[in-house]
Design a protein around this motif. Structure first.
Motif, PDB file in Angstrom:
ATOM      1  N   TYR A  40       0.855  -1.184   0.000  1.00 58.39           N
ATOM      2  CA  TYR A  40       0.000   0.000   0.000  1.00 58.39           C
ATOM      3  C   TYR A  40       0.890   1.232   0.000  1.00 58.39           C
ATOM      4  N   ARG A  41       0.384   2.309  -0.553  1.00 62.25           N
ATOM      5  CA  ARG A  41       1.140   3.557  -0.598  1.00 62.25           C
ATOM      6  C   ARG A  41       1.120   4.256   0.755  1.00 62.25           C
ATOM      7  N   ARG A  42       2.149   5.034   0.992  1.00 64.25           N
ATOM      8  CA  ARG A  42       2.193   5.876   2.180  1.00 64.25           C
ATOM      9  C   ARG A  42       0.978   6.793   2.148  1.00 64.25           C
ATOM     10  N   GLY A  43       0.311   6.930   3.284  1.00 62.79           N
ATOM     11  CA  GLY A  43      -0.886   7.754   3.377  1.00 62.79           C
ATOM     12  C   GLY A  43      -2.183   6.972   3.203  1.00 62.79           C
ATOM     13  N   ALA A  44      -2.081   5.695   2.800  1.00 64.50           N
ATOM     14  CA  ALA A  44      -3.287   4.880   2.615  1.00 64.50           C
ATOM     15  C   ALA A  44      -3.977   4.666   3.957  1.00 64.50           C
ATOM     16  N   CYS A  45      -5.282   4.619   3.928  1.00 62.88           N
ATOM     17  CA  CYS A  45      -6.077   4.330   5.117  1.00 62.88           C
ATOM     18  C   CYS A  45      -6.278   2.815   5.157  1.00 62.88           C
ATOM     19  N   VAL A  46      -5.712   2.186   6.178  1.00 63.38           N
ATOM     20  CA  VAL A  46      -5.711   0.734   6.268  1.00 63.38           C
ATOM     21  C   VAL A  46      -6.212   0.276   7.634  1.00 63.38           C
ATOM     22  N   VAL A  47      -6.506  -1.018   7.732  1.00 60.13           N
ATOM     23  CA  VAL A  47      -6.940  -1.632   8.974  1.00 60.13           C
ATOM     24  C   VAL A  47      -5.910  -2.675   9.376  1.00 60.13           C
ATOM     25  N   ASP A  48      -5.484  -2.627  10.631  1.00 60.01           N
ATOM     26  CA  ASP A  48      -4.625  -3.652  11.218  1.00 60.01           C
ATOM     27  C   ASP A  48      -5.545  -4.824  11.556  1.00 60.01           C
ATOM     28  N   LYS A  49      -5.468  -5.912  10.802  1.00 59.83           N
ATOM     29  CA  LYS A  49      -6.369  -7.049  10.970  1.00 59.83           C
ATOM     30  C   LYS A  49      -6.201  -7.733  12.319  1.00 59.83           C
ATOM     31  N   ARG A  50      -5.062  -7.550  12.963  1.00 55.91           N
ATOM     32  CA  ARG A  50      -4.843  -8.190  14.271  1.00 55.91           C
ATOM     33  C   ARG A  50      -5.704  -7.547  15.346  1.00 55.91           C
ATOM     34  N   THR A  51      -5.899  -6.243  15.254  1.00 58.07           N
ATOM     35  CA  THR A  51      -6.592  -5.507  16.311  1.00 58.07           C
ATOM     36  C   THR A  51      -7.865  -4.820  15.838  1.00 58.07           C
ATOM     37  N   GLY A  52      -8.024  -4.657  14.521  1.00 63.34           N
ATOM     38  CA  GLY A  52      -9.160  -3.934  13.987  1.00 63.34           C
ATOM     39  C   GLY A  52      -8.977  -2.429  14.000  1.00 63.34           C
ATOM     40  N   ARG A  53      -7.786  -1.958  14.372  1.00 63.08           N
ATOM     41  CA  ARG A  53      -7.529  -0.521  14.424  1.00 63.08           C
ATOM     42  C   ARG A  53      -7.377   0.059  13.025  1.00 63.08           C
ATOM     43  N   LEU A  54      -7.916   1.250  12.846  1.00 60.76           N
ATOM     44  CA  LEU A  54      -7.837   1.982  11.599  1.00 60.76           C
ATOM     45  C   LEU A  54      -6.659   2.936  11.684  1.00 60.76           C
ATOM     46  N   GLY A  55      -5.855   3.004  10.631  1.00 57.08           N
ATOM     47  CA  GLY A  55      -4.709   3.894  10.668  1.00 57.08           C
ATOM     48  C   GLY A  55      -4.250   4.334   9.296  1.00 57.08           C
ATOM     49  N   GLU A  56      -3.414   5.355   9.304  1.00 56.50           N
ATOM     50  CA  GLU A  56      -2.790   5.863   8.092  1.00 56.50           C
ATOM     51  C   GLU A  56      -1.396   5.259   7.997  1.00 56.50           C
ATOM     52  N   LEU A  57      -1.069   4.702   6.839  1.00 53.19           N
ATOM     53  CA  LEU A  57       0.246   4.102   6.649  1.00 53.19           C
ATOM     54  C   LEU A  57       1.290   5.216   6.545  1.00 53.19           C
TER      55      LEU A  57
END
Length: 94
Positions: A10-27
């Motif tokens: 994924y590109r820097r700045g992409a909005c992604v989900v950490d599947k381990r915790t379900g947390r939403l974050g910006e790469l």
């Protein structure tokens, strides 16, 4: 089923989900074998293996929270209310 060797980039700045915790974050970038994520509203970054990421859905981005993989969506794209939730407008007098 994906393995750690089958990485999705994924590109820097992409909005992604950490599947381990379900947390939403910006790469934010790479950190050794992991990537760094930051909460969308700012805050402390955390490390996540790249194979534990998925892109956030448009509804998740709007709400600012990730929905569990198995949670149903309502027709408007948001999560379905839980069994214990109450409609705030039901029964209110105006």
């Amino acid at each position: 089923m994906s393995s750690p060797e089958a990485l999705i980039t994924y590109r820097r700045g992409a909005c992604v989900v950490d599947k381990r915790t379900g947390r939403l974050g910006e790469l934010m970038g790479e950190a050794g074998p992991d990537v760094r994520l930051r909460p969308l509203g700012g805050g402390t970054e955390w490390a996540c293996p790249p194979y534990e990421l998925r892109l956030a859905s448009p509804a998740e981005k709007r709400m600012g929270v990730a929905r569990p993989e198995t949670a149903p969506l309502t027709p408007h794209g948001g999560p379905a209310p839980s069994k214990g939730s109450v409609n705030a407008t039901a029964g209110s007098s105006g």
